[in-house]
Write an enzyme that holds these catalytic residues in place. Structure first.
Site, PDB file in Angstrom:
ATOM      1  N   ASP A  37      45.483  44.761  37.164  1.00  0.00           N
ATOM      2  CA  ASP A  37      44.216  44.879  38.339  1.00  0.00           C
ATOM      3  C   ASP A  37      43.613  44.010  38.281  1.00  0.00           C
ATOM      4  OD1 ASP A  37      42.956  45.405  35.544  1.00  0.00           O
ATOM      5  OD2 ASP A  37      44.104  46.691  35.275  1.00  0.00           O
ATOM      6  N   LYS A  59      43.643  48.328  43.223  1.00  0.00           N
ATOM      7  CA  LYS A  59      43.635  49.104  43.374  1.00  0.00           C
ATOM      8  C   LYS A  59      43.586  49.969  44.176  1.00  0.00           C
ATOM      9  CE  LYS A  59      46.695  47.680  47.477  1.00  0.00           C
ATOM     10  NZ  LYS A  59      47.583  46.968  46.415  1.00  0.00           N
ATOM     11  N   MET A 174      32.782  50.418  29.094  1.00  0.00           N
ATOM     12  CA  MET A 174      32.616  51.534  30.627  1.00  0.00           C
ATOM     13  C   MET A 174      31.621  52.045  30.326  1.00  0.00           C
ATOM     14  SD  MET A 174      36.845  52.219  30.673  1.00  0.00           S
ATOM     15  CE  MET A 174      37.013  52.286  28.981  1.00  0.00           C
TER      16      MET A 174
HETATM   17  N1  SAH Z   1      41.524  46.756  26.924  1.00  0.00           N
HETATM   18  C1  SAH Z   1      39.786  46.034  27.013  1.00  0.00           C
HETATM   19  C2  SAH Z   1      39.252  47.231  27.602  1.00  0.00           C
HETATM   20  C3  SAH Z   1      39.550  48.486  29.234  1.00  0.00           C
HETATM   21  S1  SAH Z   1      38.438  49.295  29.270  1.00  0.00           S
HETATM   22  C4  SAH Z   1      40.448  45.187  25.934  1.00  0.00           C
HETATM   23  O1  SAH Z   1      40.286  45.621  25.137  1.00  0.00           O
HETATM   24  O2  SAH Z   1      39.132  44.493  26.248  1.00  0.00           O
HETATM   25  C5  SAH Z   1      37.325  48.093  30.450  1.00  0.00           C
HETATM   26  C6  SAH Z   1      36.486  47.631  29.671  1.00  0.00           C
HETATM   27  O3  SAH Z   1      36.609  46.783  28.752  1.00  0.00           O
HETATM   28  C7  SAH Z   1      35.062  47.215  30.849  1.00  0.00           C
HETATM   29  O4  SAH Z   1      34.575  48.617  31.536  1.00  0.00           O
HETATM   30  C8  SAH Z   1      34.383  46.605  29.227  1.00  0.00           C
HETATM   31  O5  SAH Z   1      33.429  47.659  28.884  1.00  0.00           O
HETATM   32  C9  SAH Z   1      35.558  45.985  28.658  1.00  0.00           C
HETATM   33  N2  SAH Z   1      35.923  44.426  28.974  1.00  0.00           N
HETATM   34  C10 SAH Z   1      36.903  43.791  29.017  1.00  0.00           C
HETATM   35  N3  SAH Z   1      37.149  42.104  29.761  1.00  0.00           N
HETATM   36  C11 SAH Z   1      35.700  42.205  29.459  1.00  0.00           C
HETATM   37  C12 SAH Z   1      34.446  41.102  29.229  1.00  0.00           C
HETATM   38  N4  SAH Z   1      35.301  40.219  29.660  1.00  0.00           N
HETATM   39  N5  SAH Z   1      33.607  41.043  29.046  1.00  0.00           N
HETATM   40  C13 SAH Z   1      32.755  42.269  28.774  1.00  0.00           C
HETATM   41  N6  SAH Z   1      33.332  44.206  28.934  1.00  0.00           N
HETATM   42  C14 SAH Z   1      34.074  43.375  28.673  1.00  0.00           C
END
Ligand code: SAH
Length: 250
Positions: A37, A59, A174
Site C-alpha cells: 500500500d 486501493k 492514525m
Molecule cells: N505499522 C506501522 C503503523 C501502521 S498504522 C508502524 O509500525 O509504523 C498507520 C499509521 O502509522 C499512520 O496513520 C501514521 O500515524 C503512522 N505512520 C507510519 N509511518 C509514518 C511516518 N513516516 N510518519 C508519520 N506517521 C507515520
C-alpha cells in the site's frame, strides 16, 4: 504446482531506505509477488524490483473487513501457486498493520510465514526530532494507540478514562481525524491542558513537518496548518525535549 510459496510479512520502516532492515531488502529483492500500500512511501516503493508482480492493495481500502479479507485471499492464492509473496507494510508489520490477522489466516491455510520486523514509526518518528518516548524524568511508561477510536463514541476498544489518568507518554497513530475529540476528552477527564503535544507528519521523509502545542492549543493548530496523515502524535512531558533539530538520518 505442488510446492507452497512462503509469505513474508515485511515492515519497511518509517520511509527511508536506510531505515529498512537488511532482511527486508533481501526478501523484497527475491519476491515474486509484492502486495503493498502507500504507507512505505515513495522512496521504498520506487525501489521495488522490476521483476516482481506488484499489487497495490491500498486501493482496496485496507481498513474495512471486506477489503482485508480480499488481501488475505490474494496472499493465500499466490502462495498456493508456489510463489514467494511479500506483504509490505509501513513501520513494523505487527503494530497496527493487521499483520497478526494475516498470520492467523496464513497459518490456517498451512502456508509458511516469515515475519520481518521493521522500525516502527511510533518510536522512530518522535526520535527523529529528539523526542524519546520514555525518559527517566518524564515518563516510565508509554501507551501506543490508534486514534481511529473516537473517545466520544459509546463503544471504544480503548480505555479512555484510564488513559486520561495515566502518567506516561501517549503515542497516537492514525489520530489526525479524531485529534480534536481526543485532546478535549483527555482534558475534560483530568489531564493538564498544558501537557505538551507534538504532531509529526511524514516522519523521516523529505517533507517531514512538526507542529508543537499543548492539549489545549493543538486541535486549533492542526486545523490551521492543515495537518494530514500519515502523522504520529506524541502527548506528554517528553515533548518538551523538542528543539526542532532532526537527529535521525533518513
Ligand atoms: N505499522 C506501522 C503503523 C501502521 S498504522 C508502524 O509500525 O509504523 C498507520 C499509521 O502509522 C499512520 O496513520 C501514521 O500515524 C503512522 N505512520 C507510519 N509511518 C509514518 C511516518 N513516516 N510518519 C508519520 N506517521 C507515520
Amino acid at each position: 504446482m505442488d510446492k507452497t510459496g512462503v509469505v513474508y510479512l515485511v515492515g519497511s520502516g518509517p520511509g527511508g531506505l536506510n531505515l529498512m532492515t537488511r532482511r527486508a531488502r533481501e526478501v523484497l529483492d527475491k519476491a515474486e509477488v509484492i502486495l503493498y500500500d502507500q504507507l512505505p512511501g515513495d522512496e521504498i516503493l520506487a525501489s521495488l524490483p522490476a521483476h516482481a508482480e506488484k499489487v497495490d492493495v491500498g486501493k482496496f481500502g485496507g481498513h474495512h473487513t471486506k477489503e482485508q479479507d480480499e488481501i488475505e485471499r490474494l496472499m493465500v492464492s499466490y502462495a498456493k501457486q508456489g510463489r514467494h509473496v511479500v506483504r509490505l507494510k509501513g513501520g513494523d508489520p505487527f503494530l497496527f498493520g493487521r499483520g497478526g490477522e494475516e498470520l492467523e489466516t496464513l497459518r490456517a491455510h498451512g502456508i509458511p510465514v516469515e515475519i520481518v520486523p521493521g522500525v516502527t514509526s511510533a518510536v522512530a518518528v518522535p526520535a527523529s526530532v529528539g523526542i524519546p518516548v520514555t525518559h527517566r524524568r518524564y515518563a516510565s511508561q508509554v501507551t501506543i494507540l490508534t486514534g481511529n477510536e473516537d473517545p466520544t463514541k459509546d463503544e471504544s476498544a480503548i480505555d479512555w478514562d484510564w488513559l486520561s489518568k495515566s502518567r506516561g507518554t501517549i503515542v497516537i497513530l492514525m489520530g489526525v481525524k479524531n485529534l480534536g475529540n481526543i485532546a478535549k476528552f483527555l482534558v475534560d477527564h483530568g489531564m493538564d491542558a498544558f501537557t505538551p503535544v507534538a504532531i509529526i507528519e511524514r516522519g523521516l521523509r523529505p517533507d517531514q513537518r512538526e507542529t508543537i502545542g499543548t492539549l489545549e492549543t493543538i486541535p486549533r493548530l492542526a486545523l490551521e496548518r492543515k495537518v494530514s496523515p500519515p502523522a504520529v502524535i506524541v502527548i506528554g512531558g517528553v515533548v518538551s525535549l523538542y528543539t526542532g533539530e532532526h537527529v535521525v538520518q533518513s
